[in-house]
Design a protein around this motif. Sequence first.
Motif, PDB file in Angstrom:
ATOM      1  N   ARG A 215      36.452  -2.730 -11.814  1.00  0.00           N
ATOM      2  CA  ARG A 215      35.684  -3.957 -12.035  1.00  0.00           C
ATOM      3  C   ARG A 215      36.115  -4.652 -13.332  1.00  0.00           C
ATOM      4  O   ARG A 215      36.169  -5.869 -13.414  1.00  0.00           O
ATOM      5  CB  ARG A 215      34.186  -3.634 -12.070  1.00  0.00           C
ATOM      6  CG  ARG A 215      33.312  -4.842 -11.756  1.00  0.00           C
ATOM      7  CD  ARG A 215      31.865  -4.467 -11.480  1.00  0.00           C
ATOM      8  NE  ARG A 215      31.754  -3.553 -10.363  1.00  0.00           N
ATOM      9  CZ  ARG A 215      30.929  -2.486 -10.340  1.00  0.00           C
ATOM     10  NH1 ARG A 215      30.189  -2.209 -11.387  1.00  0.00           N
ATOM     11  NH2 ARG A 215      30.858  -1.715  -9.290  1.00  0.00           N
ATOM     12  N   ILE A 216      36.442  -3.854 -14.363  1.00  0.00           N
ATOM     13  CA  ILE A 216      36.840  -4.488 -15.638  1.00  0.00           C
ATOM     14  C   ILE A 216      38.182  -5.218 -15.493  1.00  0.00           C
ATOM     15  O   ILE A 216      38.415  -6.237 -16.134  1.00  0.00           O
ATOM     16  CB  ILE A 216      36.864  -3.496 -16.836  1.00  0.00           C
ATOM     17  CG1 ILE A 216      37.916  -2.404 -16.668  1.00  0.00           C
ATOM     18  CG2 ILE A 216      35.489  -2.909 -17.097  1.00  0.00           C
ATOM     19  CD1 ILE A 216      38.156  -1.601 -17.962  1.00  0.00           C
ATOM     20  N   LEU A 217      39.052  -4.681 -14.612  1.00  0.00           N
ATOM     21  CA  LEU A 217      40.327  -5.375 -14.368  1.00  0.00           C
ATOM     22  C   LEU A 217      40.089  -6.643 -13.552  1.00  0.00           C
ATOM     23  O   LEU A 217      40.743  -7.669 -13.763  1.00  0.00           O
ATOM     24  CB  LEU A 217      41.313  -4.467 -13.616  1.00  0.00           C
ATOM     25  CG  LEU A 217      41.752  -3.173 -14.311  1.00  0.00           C
ATOM     26  CD1 LEU A 217      42.894  -2.539 -13.522  1.00  0.00           C
ATOM     27  CD2 LEU A 217      42.209  -3.420 -15.743  1.00  0.00           C
ATOM     28  N   GLU A 218      39.135  -6.564 -12.607  1.00  0.00           N
ATOM     29  CA  GLU A 218      38.825  -7.740 -11.787  1.00  0.00           C
ATOM     30  C   GLU A 218      38.263  -8.867 -12.652  1.00  0.00           C
ATOM     31  O   GLU A 218      38.564 -10.042 -12.435  1.00  0.00           O
ATOM     32  CB  GLU A 218      37.836  -7.364 -10.680  1.00  0.00           C
ATOM     33  CG  GLU A 218      38.487  -6.503  -9.597  1.00  0.00           C
ATOM     34  CD  GLU A 218      37.501  -5.956  -8.569  1.00  0.00           C
ATOM     35  OE1 GLU A 218      36.276  -6.082  -8.789  1.00  0.00           O
ATOM     36  OE2 GLU A 218      37.957  -5.407  -7.556  1.00  0.00           O
ATOM     37  N   GLU A 219      37.443  -8.483 -13.645  1.00  0.00           N
ATOM     38  CA  GLU A 219      36.878  -9.515 -14.542  1.00  0.00           C
ATOM     39  C   GLU A 219      37.987 -10.219 -15.328  1.00  0.00           C
ATOM     40  O   GLU A 219      37.996 -11.445 -15.450  1.00  0.00           O
ATOM     41  CB  GLU A 219      35.871  -8.876 -15.520  1.00  0.00           C
ATOM     42  CG  GLU A 219      34.532  -8.583 -14.870  1.00  0.00           C
ATOM     43  CD  GLU A 219      33.627  -7.711 -15.748  1.00  0.00           C
ATOM     44  OE1 GLU A 219      33.879  -7.640 -16.975  1.00  0.00           O
ATOM     45  OE2 GLU A 219      32.690  -7.115 -15.198  1.00  0.00           O
ATOM     46  N   LEU A 220      38.943  -9.426 -15.826  1.00  0.00           N
ATOM     47  CA  LEU A 220      40.075 -10.023 -16.547  1.00  0.00           C
ATOM     48  C   LEU A 220      40.902 -10.888 -15.598  1.00  0.00           C
ATOM     49  O   LEU A 220      41.296 -12.009 -15.940  1.00  0.00           O
ATOM     50  CB  LEU A 220      40.951  -8.925 -17.170  1.00  0.00           C
ATOM     51  CG  LEU A 220      42.244  -9.395 -17.858  1.00  0.00           C
ATOM     52  CD1 LEU A 220      41.957 -10.387 -18.982  1.00  0.00           C
ATOM     53  CD2 LEU A 220      43.035  -8.204 -18.408  1.00  0.00           C
ATOM     54  N   ALA A 221      41.144 -10.361 -14.393  1.00  0.00           N
ATOM     55  CA  ALA A 221      41.945 -11.095 -13.402  1.00  0.00           C
ATOM     56  C   ALA A 221      41.301 -12.442 -13.078  1.00  0.00           C
ATOM     57  O   ALA A 221      41.986 -13.463 -12.971  1.00  0.00           O
ATOM     58  CB  ALA A 221      42.103 -10.266 -12.128  1.00  0.00           C
ATOM     59  N   ASP A 222      39.981 -12.463 -12.948  1.00  0.00           N
ATOM     60  CA  ASP A 222      39.307 -13.712 -12.584  1.00  0.00           C
ATOM     61  C   ASP A 222      39.360 -14.747 -13.711  1.00  0.00           C
ATOM     62  O   ASP A 222      39.433 -15.942 -13.455  1.00  0.00           O
ATOM     63  CB  ASP A 222      37.859 -13.431 -12.150  1.00  0.00           C
ATOM     64  CG  ASP A 222      37.821 -12.696 -10.797  1.00  0.00           C
ATOM     65  OD1 ASP A 222      38.853 -12.726 -10.091  1.00  0.00           O
ATOM     66  OD2 ASP A 222      36.790 -12.090 -10.469  1.00  0.00           O
ATOM     67  N   VAL A 223      39.365 -14.281 -14.962  1.00  0.00           N
ATOM     68  CA  VAL A 223      39.507 -15.216 -16.094  1.00  0.00           C
ATOM     69  C   VAL A 223      40.915 -15.816 -16.087  1.00  0.00           C
ATOM     70  O   VAL A 223      41.116 -16.997 -16.360  1.00  0.00           O
ATOM     71  CB  VAL A 223      39.243 -14.495 -17.444  1.00  0.00           C
ATOM     72  CG1 VAL A 223      39.542 -15.421 -18.620  1.00  0.00           C
ATOM     73  CG2 VAL A 223      37.792 -14.024 -17.519  1.00  0.00           C
ATOM     74  N   LEU A 224      41.896 -14.990 -15.742  1.00  0.00           N
ATOM     75  CA  LEU A 224      43.302 -15.429 -15.787  1.00  0.00           C
ATOM     76  C   LEU A 224      43.781 -16.084 -14.489  1.00  0.00           C
ATOM     77  O   LEU A 224      44.897 -16.596 -14.431  1.00  0.00           O
ATOM     78  CB  LEU A 224      44.208 -14.217 -16.077  1.00  0.00           C
ATOM     79  CG  LEU A 224      44.048 -13.530 -17.436  1.00  0.00           C
ATOM     80  CD1 LEU A 224      44.865 -12.247 -17.473  1.00  0.00           C
ATOM     81  CD2 LEU A 224      44.485 -14.459 -18.563  1.00  0.00           C
ATOM     82  N   GLY A 225      42.971 -16.010 -13.436  1.00  0.00           N
ATOM     83  CA  GLY A 225      43.426 -16.480 -12.115  1.00  0.00           C
ATOM     84  C   GLY A 225      44.505 -15.566 -11.567  1.00  0.00           C
ATOM     85  O   GLY A 225      45.478 -16.011 -10.959  1.00  0.00           O
ATOM     86  N   ALA A 226      44.332 -14.258 -11.796  1.00  0.00           N
ATOM     87  CA  ALA A 226      45.370 -13.273 -11.456  1.00  0.00           C
ATOM     88  C   ALA A 226      45.013 -12.464 -10.217  1.00  0.00           C
ATOM     89  O   ALA A 226      43.860 -12.445  -9.764  1.00  0.00           O
ATOM     90  CB  ALA A 226      45.564 -12.322 -12.643  1.00  0.00           C
TER      91      ALA A 226
END
Length: 323
Positions: A215-226
């Motif tokens: 989930r913590i990677l998904e949160e970063l991914a969503d901020v970056l559009g990744a």
Amino acid sequence: MGMAKVWVVPEIQDQKLKKISLEMINLARRLGEVEAFLIGDGVSALAAELGNYGVSKVIVAEQADLKTYTTAKYARVLAEGIKREQPEIVLIGNTATGLDLAPRVAQRVGAGQISDVIDYVEGNFIRPIYAGKAFQKVSPAAYPLIVTVRPNVFPVAEATGGTAVVEKAEVSLTSDDLRVLVREVVRQVSSRPELTEADIIVSGGRAMKSGENFRILEELADVLGAAVGASRAAVDAGWRPHQDQVGQTGKTVSPTLYIAAGISGAIQHLAGMSGSKVIVAINKDPEANIFKVADYGIVGDLFEVIPLLTAECKRLRNVEQAG
């Protein structure tokens, strides 16, 4: 080689050209006279778009039976098109569909095949070998030649404002070609980009410890559009689906930015992501193999580093939006 006739076989999803189609046109323009062989149903509308990107002629093989991809149908139609029109070089995406289609078509038309091409230099196609540790130069000895092109390596072709001549191809399918029926294509709906097309990827490995922690990677991914990726260890542990796996037995990716969190950097994983333009590694072990390929390394606990990174990216995004 004089002005070769180069075919691009566009890949289509939801009646739109996938990004790899426009990347192949970019390569094709360096190789010769660009034509496209378009297979599908109701795809004629895409011919104008292809013309706009510098394709001089679009041959459309259109029939209701060709709406969904199956190997036999598409191999038959493309092989017969090649025999009839005799292009010297045929470019196909090095994608799940392309890898299925290309060798069968090559066999049917007696063509050589060069797979997973990442560059073209002075008459040679360049492709990685030995899991990306070396590069092979391949110069065409005979034609026709089938070339599969790695996604996300060549830039998307720039629009030329041109128009293409459109021709209809004859389509004759046998009952044998239609033995396999696709009843429906079930797609997982995700707001994140597809791994092989993503510009930024955030990947997690064994050190993520559980599926919930992604989930913590998904949160970063969503901020970056990744997109979110995973190592084989994370997939084998059941934390992520196989379609998220990056590596030799998963997907080969070439994003602009690859963030590897808690990934040790086994050779099989490096084979799938070493083509990334910028690699950022986060790992507690300063001796981890991943640091050998990383452009930036953070030695630390990913459970502390990733939330800080996410917060900082959010802050920068807000500053940008405010500005």
